[in-house]
Design a protein around this motif. Structure first.
Motif, short mmCIF file in Angstrom:
data_model
loop_
_atom_site.label_atom_id
_atom_site.label_comp_id
_atom_site.label_asym_id
_atom_site.label_seq_id
_atom_site.Cartn_x
_atom_site.Cartn_y
_atom_site.Cartn_z
N ARG A 164 -27.40 -23.19 18.05
CA ARG A 164 -28.83 -22.94 18.92
C ARG A 164 -29.42 -24.28 19.73
O ARG A 164 -29.74 -24.37 20.40
N CYS A 165 -29.07 -25.65 18.95
CA CYS A 165 -29.52 -27.07 19.57
C CYS A 165 -28.35 -27.25 20.72
O CYS A 165 -28.80 -27.72 21.70
N GLU A 166 -27.65 -26.40 20.48
CA GLU A 166 -26.54 -27.42 21.86
C GLU A 166 -26.75 -26.31 22.80
O GLU A 166 -26.63 -26.93 23.82
N ASP A 167 -27.26 -24.98 22.80
CA ASP A 167 -27.64 -24.60 23.86
C ASP A 167 -29.17 -24.64 24.47
O ASP A 167 -29.25 -24.67 25.50
N MET A 168 -30.41 -25.33 23.67
CA MET A 168 -30.85 -26.19 24.27
C MET A 168 -30.69 -27.25 24.87
O MET A 168 -31.63 -27.31 26.33
N SER A 169 -29.93 -27.70 24.13
CA SER A 169 -29.56 -29.03 25.03
C SER A 169 -28.74 -28.70 26.74
O SER A 169 -29.47 -29.36 27.63
N ASN A 170 -28.56 -27.43 27.02
CA ASN A 170 -27.92 -27.05 27.89
C ASN A 170 -29.08 -26.81 28.67
O ASN A 170 -29.23 -26.55 29.69
N PHE A 171 -30.33 -25.76 28.61
CA PHE A 171 -31.23 -25.22 28.95
C PHE A 171 -31.85 -26.46 29.59
O PHE A 171 -32.61 -26.15 30.96
N PHE A 172 -32.20 -27.90 28.58
CA PHE A 172 -33.30 -28.96 29.49
C PHE A 172 -32.29 -29.96 30.22
O PHE A 172 -32.73 -30.16 31.19
N THR A 173 -30.86 -29.48 30.37
CA THR A 173 -30.31 -30.11 31.43
C THR A 173 -30.42 -29.46 32.53
O THR A 173 -30.45 -29.95 33.00
N LEU A 174 -29.90 -28.37 32.57
CA LEU A 174 -30.65 -26.80 33.46
C LEU A 174 -31.72 -27.62 33.98
O LEU A 174 -31.93 -27.21 34.93
N LEU A 175 -32.54 -27.38 33.21
CA LEU A 175 -33.95 -27.34 33.68
C LEU A 175 -34.46 -29.02 34.61
O LEU A 175 -34.71 -28.66 35.74
N HIS A 176 -33.36 -29.92 34.10
CA HIS A 176 -33.68 -30.86 35.13
C HIS A 176 -33.53 -31.22 36.37
O HIS A 176 -33.49 -31.21 37.27
N VAL A 177 -32.14 -29.80 35.77
CA VAL A 177 -31.80 -29.98 37.63
C VAL A 177 -31.76 -29.65 38.33
O VAL A 177 -31.66 -29.42 39.61
N PHE A 178 -32.83 -28.39 38.38
CA PHE A 178 -33.32 -27.36 38.90
C PHE A 178 -35.07 -27.53 39.13
O PHE A 178 -36.08 -27.24 39.71
#
Length: 347
Positions: free
Chosen positions: A197-211
Protein backbone atom coordinates in the motif's frame (compact mmCIF):
# COMPACT_ATOMS: atom_id res chain seq x y z
CA UNK A 1 -0.21 0.16 -12.98
CA UNK A 2 3.44 0.90 -12.14
CA UNK A 3 4.42 0.77 -15.82
CA UNK A 4 1.70 3.31 -16.66
CA UNK A 5 2.88 5.68 -13.93
CA UNK A 6 6.44 5.40 -15.24
CA UNK A 7 5.18 6.13 -18.74
CA UNK A 8 3.36 9.26 -17.55
CA UNK A 9 6.48 10.37 -15.70
CA UNK A 10 8.53 9.99 -18.88
CA UNK A 11 5.96 11.98 -20.87
CA UNK A 12 5.95 14.83 -18.35
CA UNK A 13 7.49 18.00 -19.75
CA UNK A 14 9.38 20.76 -17.94
CA UNK A 15 7.06 23.33 -16.34
CA UNK A 16 6.49 26.69 -17.99
CA UNK A 17 8.08 29.15 -15.58
CA UNK A 18 6.85 32.67 -15.04
CA UNK A 19 9.02 35.67 -14.37
CA UNK A 20 7.18 38.58 -12.84
CA UNK A 21 8.09 42.20 -13.32
CA UNK A 22 6.44 45.06 -11.47
CA UNK A 23 4.90 47.82 -13.57
CA UNK A 24 6.20 51.28 -12.74
CA UNK A 25 3.85 53.21 -10.47
CA UNK A 26 3.73 56.22 -12.82
CA UNK A 27 2.22 54.06 -15.54
CA UNK A 28 -0.54 52.78 -13.26
CA UNK A 29 -1.43 56.29 -12.04
CA UNK A 30 -2.66 57.33 -15.46
CA UNK A 31 -6.38 57.97 -15.91
CA UNK A 32 -6.63 54.81 -18.00
CA UNK A 33 -4.32 51.81 -18.22
CA UNK A 34 -2.33 51.63 -21.45
CA UNK A 35 -2.48 48.10 -22.90
CA UNK A 36 1.20 48.32 -23.81
CA UNK A 37 2.10 48.73 -20.13
CA UNK A 38 0.43 45.46 -19.12
CA UNK A 39 1.52 43.40 -22.12
CA UNK A 40 3.15 40.03 -21.26
CA UNK A 41 6.37 38.99 -22.94
CA UNK A 42 6.42 35.53 -24.49
CA UNK A 43 8.92 36.06 -27.27
CA UNK A 44 10.29 32.97 -29.00
CA UNK A 45 13.61 33.29 -27.20
CA UNK A 46 11.93 33.27 -23.82
CA UNK A 47 9.72 30.30 -24.67
CA UNK A 48 12.79 28.38 -25.81
CA UNK A 49 14.18 28.90 -22.32
CA UNK A 50 10.87 27.78 -20.81
CA UNK A 51 9.77 31.20 -19.56
CA UNK A 52 7.13 33.86 -20.03
CA UNK A 53 7.27 37.29 -18.40
CA UNK A 54 4.11 38.61 -16.74
CA UNK A 55 3.59 42.21 -15.57
CA UNK A 56 2.10 42.69 -12.11
CA UNK A 57 0.94 45.63 -10.02
CA UNK A 58 -0.28 44.79 -6.51
CA UNK A 59 -0.42 48.11 -4.72
CA UNK A 60 -3.84 48.36 -3.03
CA UNK A 61 -3.53 52.08 -2.27
CA UNK A 62 -6.49 53.98 -3.69
CA UNK A 63 -5.16 57.53 -3.89
CA UNK A 64 -7.48 60.56 -4.36
CA UNK A 65 -8.05 62.46 -7.61
CA UNK A 66 -8.13 59.31 -9.69
CA UNK A 67 -4.56 58.24 -8.92
CA UNK A 68 -3.66 54.71 -7.94
CA UNK A 69 -6.39 52.21 -7.25
CA UNK A 70 -5.38 49.96 -10.14
CA UNK A 71 -4.14 46.41 -10.41
CA UNK A 72 -2.60 43.91 -12.80
CA UNK A 73 -2.30 40.24 -11.93
CA UNK A 74 -2.72 36.74 -13.34
CA UNK A 75 -3.65 33.15 -12.55
CA UNK A 76 -2.28 29.96 -14.06
CA UNK A 77 -4.08 26.73 -14.92
CA UNK A 78 -2.42 23.61 -16.28
CA UNK A 79 -4.05 20.68 -18.05
CA UNK A 80 -3.10 17.05 -18.40
CA UNK A 81 0.52 16.27 -17.57
CA UNK A 82 1.41 19.94 -17.44
CA UNK A 83 1.97 20.29 -21.17
CA UNK A 84 -0.92 22.76 -21.56
CA UNK A 85 -0.76 26.07 -19.71
CA UNK A 86 -3.47 28.73 -19.65
CA UNK A 87 -2.60 32.12 -18.16
CA UNK A 88 -5.50 34.42 -17.32
CA UNK A 89 -4.46 38.05 -17.01
CA UNK A 90 -6.68 40.61 -15.27
CA UNK A 91 -6.14 44.34 -14.99
CA UNK A 92 -8.20 47.43 -14.23
CA UNK A 93 -9.43 49.51 -11.31
CA UNK A 94 -9.85 48.69 -7.62
CA UNK A 95 -12.53 49.84 -5.23
CA UNK A 96 -13.15 49.36 -1.52
CA UNK A 97 -15.39 46.45 -0.64
CA UNK A 98 -18.53 48.13 0.71
CA UNK A 99 -19.34 45.09 2.84
CA UNK A 100 -15.92 45.07 4.52
CA UNK A 101 -13.52 47.99 4.14
CA UNK A 102 -10.58 45.81 5.17
CA UNK A 103 -10.52 44.54 1.61
CA UNK A 104 -10.50 45.93 -1.90
CA UNK A 105 -12.13 44.36 -4.92
CA UNK A 106 -11.90 44.67 -8.67
CA UNK A 107 -14.56 46.83 -10.24
CA UNK A 108 -16.93 45.32 -12.77
CA UNK A 109 -15.21 46.93 -15.76
CA UNK A 110 -11.79 45.28 -15.35
CA UNK A 111 -10.26 43.52 -18.36
CA UNK A 112 -9.60 39.78 -18.64
CA UNK A 113 -7.65 38.01 -21.37
CA UNK A 114 -6.22 34.54 -21.94
CA UNK A 115 -2.81 33.38 -23.12
CA UNK A 116 -2.43 29.70 -23.97
CA UNK A 117 0.69 27.61 -24.46
CA UNK A 118 1.44 23.99 -25.28
CA UNK A 119 4.64 21.97 -25.11
CA UNK A 120 5.86 20.90 -28.55
CA UNK A 121 7.77 17.63 -28.18
CA UNK A 122 9.53 17.92 -31.54
CA UNK A 123 10.79 21.45 -30.85
CA UNK A 124 11.37 20.69 -27.15
CA UNK A 125 9.83 23.98 -26.14
CA UNK A 126 6.55 25.73 -25.44
CA UNK A 127 4.60 27.46 -28.20
CA UNK A 128 1.60 29.76 -28.06
CA UNK A 129 -1.76 28.41 -29.19
CA UNK A 130 -4.15 31.00 -30.64
CA UNK A 131 -6.59 28.66 -32.36
CA UNK A 132 -9.62 28.00 -30.14
CA UNK A 133 -10.57 24.76 -31.88
CA UNK A 134 -7.07 23.30 -31.65
CA UNK A 135 -6.86 24.32 -27.99
CA UNK A 136 -10.13 22.58 -27.17
CA UNK A 137 -8.87 19.42 -28.88
CA UNK A 138 -5.64 19.54 -26.88
CA UNK A 139 -7.61 19.96 -23.63
CA UNK A 140 -9.86 17.04 -24.58
CA UNK A 141 -6.83 14.80 -25.12
CA UNK A 142 -5.32 15.97 -21.84
CA UNK A 143 -8.52 15.15 -19.96
CA UNK A 144 -8.53 11.67 -21.44
CA UNK A 145 -5.23 11.07 -19.65
CA UNK A 146 -6.46 12.74 -16.46
CA UNK A 147 -9.53 10.48 -16.30
CA UNK A 148 -7.70 7.32 -17.36
CA UNK A 149 -8.72 4.20 -15.46
CA UNK A 150 -5.23 3.87 -13.93
CA UNK A 151 -5.54 7.35 -12.42
CA UNK A 152 -8.95 6.38 -11.08
CA UNK A 153 -7.55 3.19 -9.49
CA UNK A 154 -4.74 4.99 -7.71
CA UNK A 155 -6.95 7.85 -6.53
CA UNK A 156 -9.77 5.68 -5.23
CA UNK A 157 -7.28 3.20 -3.81
CA UNK A 158 -5.54 5.90 -1.81
CA UNK A 159 -8.75 7.44 -0.45
CA UNK A 160 -10.23 4.06 0.51
CA UNK A 161 -7.05 2.72 2.10
CA UNK A 162 -6.38 5.83 4.16
CA UNK A 163 -9.94 5.82 5.51
CA UNK A 164 -9.88 2.12 6.33
CA UNK A 165 -6.34 2.06 7.71
CA UNK A 166 -6.26 5.28 9.74
CA UNK A 167 -9.72 6.83 10.15
CA UNK A 168 -11.33 3.49 11.02
CA UNK A 169 -8.15 2.04 12.53
CA UNK A 170 -9.76 -0.02 15.28
CA UNK A 171 -11.87 -1.94 12.79
CA UNK A 172 -8.89 -2.39 10.46
CA UNK A 173 -6.72 -3.91 13.21
CA UNK A 174 -9.53 -6.25 14.28
CA UNK A 175 -10.29 -7.39 10.72
CA UNK A 176 -6.60 -8.08 10.10
CA UNK A 177 -6.32 -10.08 13.33
CA UNK A 178 -3.92 -7.67 14.99
CA UNK A 179 -5.90 -7.40 18.21
CA UNK A 180 -6.28 -8.57 20.92
CA UNK A 181 -3.81 -11.45 20.26
CA UNK A 182 -1.22 -11.16 17.48
CA UNK A 183 0.08 -14.25 15.68
CA UNK A 184 3.28 -14.11 13.65
CA UNK A 185 1.54 -15.17 10.43
CA UNK A 186 -0.98 -12.34 10.76
CA UNK A 187 1.76 -9.83 11.54
CA UNK A 188 3.67 -10.96 8.46
CA UNK A 189 0.52 -10.52 6.34
CA UNK A 190 0.05 -7.04 7.83
CA UNK A 191 3.62 -6.06 6.91
CA UNK A 192 3.14 -7.41 3.40
CA UNK A 193 -0.12 -5.49 2.92
CA UNK A 194 1.22 -2.21 4.31
CA UNK A 195 4.43 -2.38 2.25
CA UNK A 196 2.50 -2.67 -1.02
CA UNK A 197 0.00 0.00 0.00
CA UNK A 198 2.97 2.31 0.61
CA UNK A 199 4.16 1.49 -2.90
CA UNK A 200 0.72 2.33 -4.28
CA UNK A 201 0.68 5.63 -2.39
CA UNK A 202 4.13 6.53 -3.73
CA UNK A 203 2.82 5.98 -7.23
CA UNK A 204 -0.28 8.03 -6.44
CA UNK A 205 1.72 11.03 -5.24
CA UNK A 206 4.11 10.73 -8.18
CA UNK A 207 1.15 10.78 -10.56
CA UNK A 208 -0.43 13.63 -8.60
CA UNK A 209 2.71 15.67 -9.23
CA UNK A 210 2.78 14.76 -12.93
CA UNK A 211 -0.75 16.12 -13.28
CA UNK A 212 0.10 19.28 -11.35
CA UNK A 213 -1.69 18.36 -8.12
CA UNK A 214 1.31 18.95 -5.84
CA UNK A 215 4.68 20.69 -6.31
CA UNK A 216 7.87 18.68 -6.83
CA UNK A 217 9.30 19.42 -3.37
CA UNK A 218 6.19 18.16 -1.57
CA UNK A 219 6.04 15.07 -3.78
CA UNK A 220 9.66 14.27 -2.94
CA UNK A 221 8.97 14.58 0.80
CA UNK A 222 5.84 12.42 0.61
CA UNK A 223 7.53 9.69 -1.43
CA UNK A 224 10.64 9.70 0.78
CA UNK A 225 8.50 9.43 3.94
CA UNK A 226 6.80 6.37 2.44
CA UNK A 227 10.16 4.89 1.47
CA UNK A 228 11.35 5.32 5.07
CA UNK A 229 8.21 3.57 6.31
CA UNK A 230 8.78 0.70 3.86
CA UNK A 231 12.30 0.32 5.25
CA UNK A 232 10.86 0.02 8.78
CA UNK A 233 8.39 -2.59 7.56
CA UNK A 234 11.25 -4.51 5.94
CA UNK A 235 13.12 -4.54 9.25
CA UNK A 236 10.20 -6.11 11.10
CA UNK A 237 9.42 -8.51 8.27
CA UNK A 238 13.04 -9.67 8.17
CA UNK A 239 13.05 -10.21 11.93
CA UNK A 240 9.84 -12.26 11.78
CA UNK A 241 11.22 -14.38 8.94
CA UNK A 242 14.33 -15.06 11.02
CA UNK A 243 12.17 -16.23 13.91
CA UNK A 244 10.31 -18.67 11.66
CA UNK A 245 13.00 -19.94 9.28
CA UNK A 246 16.12 -19.72 11.47
CA UNK A 247 14.86 -20.14 15.01
CA UNK A 248 12.10 -22.59 14.11
CA UNK A 249 9.14 -20.62 15.47
CA UNK A 250 5.74 -21.72 14.14
CA UNK A 251 3.67 -19.20 12.05
CA UNK A 252 0.86 -19.53 14.64
CA UNK A 253 3.27 -18.51 17.42
CA UNK A 254 1.86 -15.66 19.51
CA UNK A 255 3.90 -12.47 19.16
CA UNK A 256 4.47 -10.49 22.37
CA UNK A 257 6.01 -7.14 21.49
CA UNK A 258 7.74 -6.61 24.85
CA UNK A 259 9.74 -9.80 24.28
CA UNK A 260 11.15 -8.46 21.00
CA UNK A 261 12.48 -5.01 21.84
CA UNK A 262 9.08 -3.47 21.04
CA UNK A 263 9.61 -3.77 17.31
CA UNK A 264 5.90 -3.47 16.51
CA UNK A 265 5.54 -0.36 18.68
CA UNK A 266 8.47 1.24 16.86
CA UNK A 267 6.81 0.48 13.54
CA UNK A 268 3.57 2.03 14.82
CA UNK A 269 5.51 5.18 15.77
CA UNK A 270 6.77 5.40 12.18
CA UNK A 271 3.23 4.84 10.88
CA UNK A 272 1.98 7.71 13.03
CA UNK A 273 4.50 10.12 11.50
CA UNK A 274 3.18 9.29 8.04
CA UNK A 275 -0.56 8.94 8.67
CA UNK A 276 -1.45 11.30 11.52
CA UNK A 277 -2.02 14.76 9.98
CA UNK A 278 1.18 16.78 10.29
CA UNK A 279 3.52 19.10 8.46
CA UNK A 280 7.19 18.57 7.75
CA UNK A 281 8.81 21.93 8.50
CA UNK A 282 11.91 23.14 6.64
CA UNK A 283 13.10 26.03 8.78
CA UNK A 284 15.95 26.92 6.40
CA UNK A 285 13.66 27.40 3.39
CA UNK A 286 10.69 28.46 5.55
CA UNK A 287 8.45 25.90 3.91
CA UNK A 288 5.78 23.48 5.13
CA UNK A 289 5.19 20.13 3.43
CA UNK A 290 2.12 18.01 4.15
CA UNK A 291 2.52 14.43 5.25
CA UNK A 292 0.15 11.76 3.91
CA UNK A 293 -2.37 12.35 6.68
CA UNK A 294 -2.42 16.12 6.24
CA UNK A 295 -2.87 15.75 2.49
CA UNK A 296 -5.96 13.60 3.11
CA UNK A 297 -7.26 15.90 5.88
CA UNK A 298 -7.11 18.98 3.66
CA UNK A 299 -9.30 17.30 1.04
CA UNK A 300 -12.21 17.97 3.40
CA UNK A 301 -13.47 21.08 5.20
CA UNK A 302 -11.37 21.90 8.25
CA UNK A 303 -12.74 21.23 11.74
CA UNK A 304 -11.75 24.65 13.03
CA UNK A 305 -11.94 28.19 11.62
CA UNK A 306 -9.28 28.48 8.96
CA UNK A 307 -8.51 31.06 6.28
CA UNK A 308 -5.47 32.52 4.52
CA UNK A 309 -4.60 34.70 7.52
CA UNK A 310 -4.78 31.90 10.09
CA UNK A 311 -2.77 29.60 7.80
CA UNK A 312 -0.11 32.27 7.41
CA UNK A 313 0.05 32.76 11.17
CA UNK A 314 0.28 29.02 11.78
CA UNK A 315 3.06 28.70 9.19
CA UNK A 316 5.07 31.45 10.84
CA UNK A 317 4.65 29.83 14.27
CA UNK A 318 5.69 26.37 13.05
CA UNK A 319 8.73 27.76 11.25
CA UNK A 320 9.79 29.71 14.35
CA UNK A 321 9.41 26.57 16.49
CA UNK A 322 11.42 24.57 13.95
CA UNK A 323 14.22 27.14 13.97
CA UNK A 324 14.44 26.90 17.76
CA UNK A 325 14.47 23.10 17.58
CA UNK A 326 17.26 23.15 15.00
CA UNK A 327 19.28 25.55 17.16
CA UNK A 328 18.93 23.25 20.19
CA UNK A 329 20.09 20.29 18.09
CA UNK A 330 22.95 22.32 16.65
CA UNK A 331 21.73 21.89 13.07
CA UNK A 332 22.22 24.59 10.44
CA UNK A 333 21.25 22.83 7.21
CA UNK A 334 18.63 20.40 5.94
CA UNK A 335 20.32 17.55 4.10
CA UNK A 336 17.51 14.97 4.19
CA UNK A 337 14.01 14.34 5.45
CA UNK A 338 15.53 13.41 8.81
CA UNK A 339 16.50 17.07 9.28
CA UNK A 340 12.93 18.31 8.83
CA UNK A 341 10.91 18.96 11.96
CA UNK A 342 7.54 17.21 12.23
CA UNK A 343 4.57 19.18 13.60
CA UNK A 344 1.28 17.37 14.23
CA UNK A 345 -1.54 19.79 13.40
CA UNK A 346 -5.30 19.26 13.28
CA UNK A 347 -6.91 21.98 11.20
Amino acid sequence: MYEWVNKMTELACPPLKIREFTIEEEKMWKAEIDEADVRPNFAKGLLQEGFVEMPVYRNELIAPLGRGGKFCDYTVKTYGIGNLVEITQSYGKLELNEQDNRYVRRDSSHEVRLFRFYYNDKANRYKQENNEQRWEQRVKEANELLYHEEVEKLLRGFLQFYHDFWIDRGTFLYQNKLTPVVFVADLQAYCHLLWYRCEDMSNFFTLLHVFGGIPAQEKDVLVESLNRLKAKIDELQLYLNEQVFIHGKEPDWVYHDHEHNYRLRKLEDSIKIVFQPAFYVDATQEQLYRNVGQYYALLKPTKHFCNADTMKEMKEQLIEQAKKAMAIKGKQTVASIDDLEIAFVEL
